[in-house]
Design a protein around this motif. Structure first.
Motif, short mmCIF file in Angstrom:
data_model
loop_
_atom_site.label_atom_id
_atom_site.label_comp_id
_atom_site.label_asym_id
_atom_site.label_seq_id
_atom_site.Cartn_x
_atom_site.Cartn_y
_atom_site.Cartn_z
N GLY A 104 37.55 43.29 49.73
CA GLY A 104 37.93 41.92 50.00
C GLY A 104 37.51 40.80 49.00
N TRP A 105 36.81 41.05 48.15
CA TRP A 105 36.24 40.16 47.07
C TRP A 105 37.27 39.94 46.18
N HIS A 106 38.29 39.29 46.30
CA HIS A 106 39.35 38.95 45.23
C HIS A 106 39.06 37.82 44.64
N VAL A 107 39.09 38.00 43.13
CA VAL A 107 38.83 37.31 42.25
C VAL A 107 40.02 37.01 41.16
N GLN A 108 40.79 36.08 41.19
CA GLN A 108 41.91 35.96 40.48
C GLN A 108 41.66 35.52 39.03
N SER A 109 42.18 36.27 38.06
CA SER A 109 41.91 36.01 36.53
C SER A 109 42.92 35.18 36.06
N LEU A 110 42.88 34.01 35.65
CA LEU A 110 43.75 33.20 35.31
C LEU A 110 43.96 33.18 33.85
N THR A 111 44.90 33.61 33.11
CA THR A 111 45.18 33.59 31.74
C THR A 111 46.52 33.09 31.18
N ARG A 165 51.52 35.92 40.48
CA ARG A 165 51.47 37.28 41.36
C ARG A 165 50.50 36.78 42.65
N VAL A 166 50.55 37.45 43.59
CA VAL A 166 49.84 37.04 44.81
C VAL A 166 48.33 36.79 44.53
N TRP A 167 47.83 35.62 45.18
CA TRP A 167 46.55 35.25 44.92
C TRP A 167 46.09 35.13 46.31
N PRO A 168 45.38 36.38 46.70
CA PRO A 168 44.90 36.49 48.05
C PRO A 168 43.65 35.83 48.40
N ARG A 169 43.31 35.54 49.73
CA ARG A 169 42.15 34.95 49.85
C ARG A 169 40.88 35.99 49.89
N LEU A 170 39.78 35.26 49.56
CA LEU A 170 38.39 36.20 49.59
C LEU A 170 38.09 36.30 50.75
N HIS A 171 37.61 37.73 51.20
CA HIS A 171 37.14 37.86 52.46
C HIS A 171 35.83 38.53 52.23
N LEU A 175 30.02 33.79 43.18
CA LEU A 175 30.51 35.10 43.92
C LEU A 175 29.84 34.79 45.41
N ASP A 176 28.38 34.79 45.43
CA ASP A 176 27.76 34.66 46.75
C ASP A 176 28.27 33.64 47.59
N THR A 177 28.28 32.14 46.69
CA THR A 177 28.66 30.96 47.55
C THR A 177 30.30 31.36 48.23
N ALA A 178 30.98 31.84 47.56
CA ALA A 178 32.60 32.07 47.78
C ALA A 178 32.43 33.04 48.92
N ARG A 179 31.78 34.09 48.76
CA ARG A 179 31.55 35.00 49.99
C ARG A 179 31.03 34.47 51.35
N ALA A 180 29.79 33.36 51.21
CA ALA A 180 29.34 32.74 52.44
C ALA A 180 30.50 31.74 52.88
N LEU A 181 31.11 31.05 52.14
CA LEU A 181 32.12 30.09 52.49
C LEU A 181 33.37 30.78 53.10
N SER A 182 33.69 32.10 52.72
CA SER A 182 34.79 32.98 53.38
C SER A 182 34.55 33.17 54.81
#
Length: 182
Positions: free
Chosen positions: A147-154, A134-140, A49-56
C-alpha cells in the motif's frame, strides 16, 4: 569530495554504525554522490515515508518522488562535477517562474505543464489524477509495503517508484538501525 574523505565523513555522521552504513553504501565514484545518497536516504527518504504512512492513517495521502534526471541548475552558479539530477529544490523551476534557475528546455517545459496540471487538479478536487497520466493511488499504511505507493514523476511516463528498495528504507527504519540516522 575526494574518495579518501568518504569513510571519515560517514564515520563522523554515523559513529558506531559506520560499518553497517559502509557495507550498505560502498564507495562509488564520485564520493560526494555516494555520500549524498547516504544522507538522502537517512535524512529525507526514510523519514518522509514514515511521515506519509502516519498521515495516511488519518487522511487521504499521496506521495511522490520527483525523479527527473535532467533538471535546470541555479542561474549564474557553476554546475557540480556530477549530474545534480533531482536534488533538493529541483522541482521548483517546474512549478514556479523563478529567476534563481536556468530556463527550462522544451522537454522540461512539458513536464512543468504536466506537474502544474496535476497540482491544480489536486488543489481543486483533492485528487491529482487525470490529464492522461497514469493513476496515482493513495498511500495506505494498512496493507504494508503493497500500500505504500510512491509516484515517480519524470518527463517520461509517471509510474510507481520502487521507493522502499531504492532508498534502503528497511535499513533505515527497522530495529536498531534507526540509530543510523544522522
Amino acid at each position: 569530495m575526494p574518495a579518501k574523505d568518504y569513510k571519515p565523513a560517514v564515520r563522523q555522521a554515523y559513529g558506531m554504525q559506520v560499518d553497517a552504513v559502509l557495507k550498505r553504501y560502498p564507495l562509488k565514484a564520485p564520493a560526494g554522490q555516494t555520500l549524498a545518497a547516504v544522507k538522502t536516504d537517512s535524512i529525507w527518504s526514510a523519514p518522509t515515508l514514515d511521515t506519509a504512512r502516519a498521515l495516511s492513517r488519518w487522511t487521504s495521502t499521496r506521495m511522490f518522488e520527483f525523479a527527473e534526471q535532467k533538471t535546470p541548475w541555479y542561474a549564474g552558479y557553476p554546475k557540480p562535477s556530477f549530474p545534480a539530477a533531482a536534488q533538493h529544490m529541483a522541482e521548483l523551476p517546474y512549478l514556479f517562474d523563478l529567476a534563481l534557475f536556468d530556463k527550462l528546455s522544451p522537454r522540461q517545459a512539458d513536464l512543468s505543464d504536466r506537474l502544474i496540471a496535476a497540482w491544480t487538479r489536486f488543489a481543486a478536487t483533492g485528487d491529482p489524477n487525470g490529464g492522461g497520466e497514469r493513476v496515482w493511488p493513495r498511500l495506505h499504511d494498512d496493507r504494508g509495503q503493497a500500500g505504500w505507493h510512491v509516484q515517480s514523476l519524470t518527463s517520461g511516463p509517471w509510474r510507481r517508484a520502487d521507493f522502499v528498495k531504492d532508498h534502503h528504507y528497511r535499513f533505515w527504519s527497522v530495529g536498531d538501525t534507526r540509530s543510523h540516522r544522522a
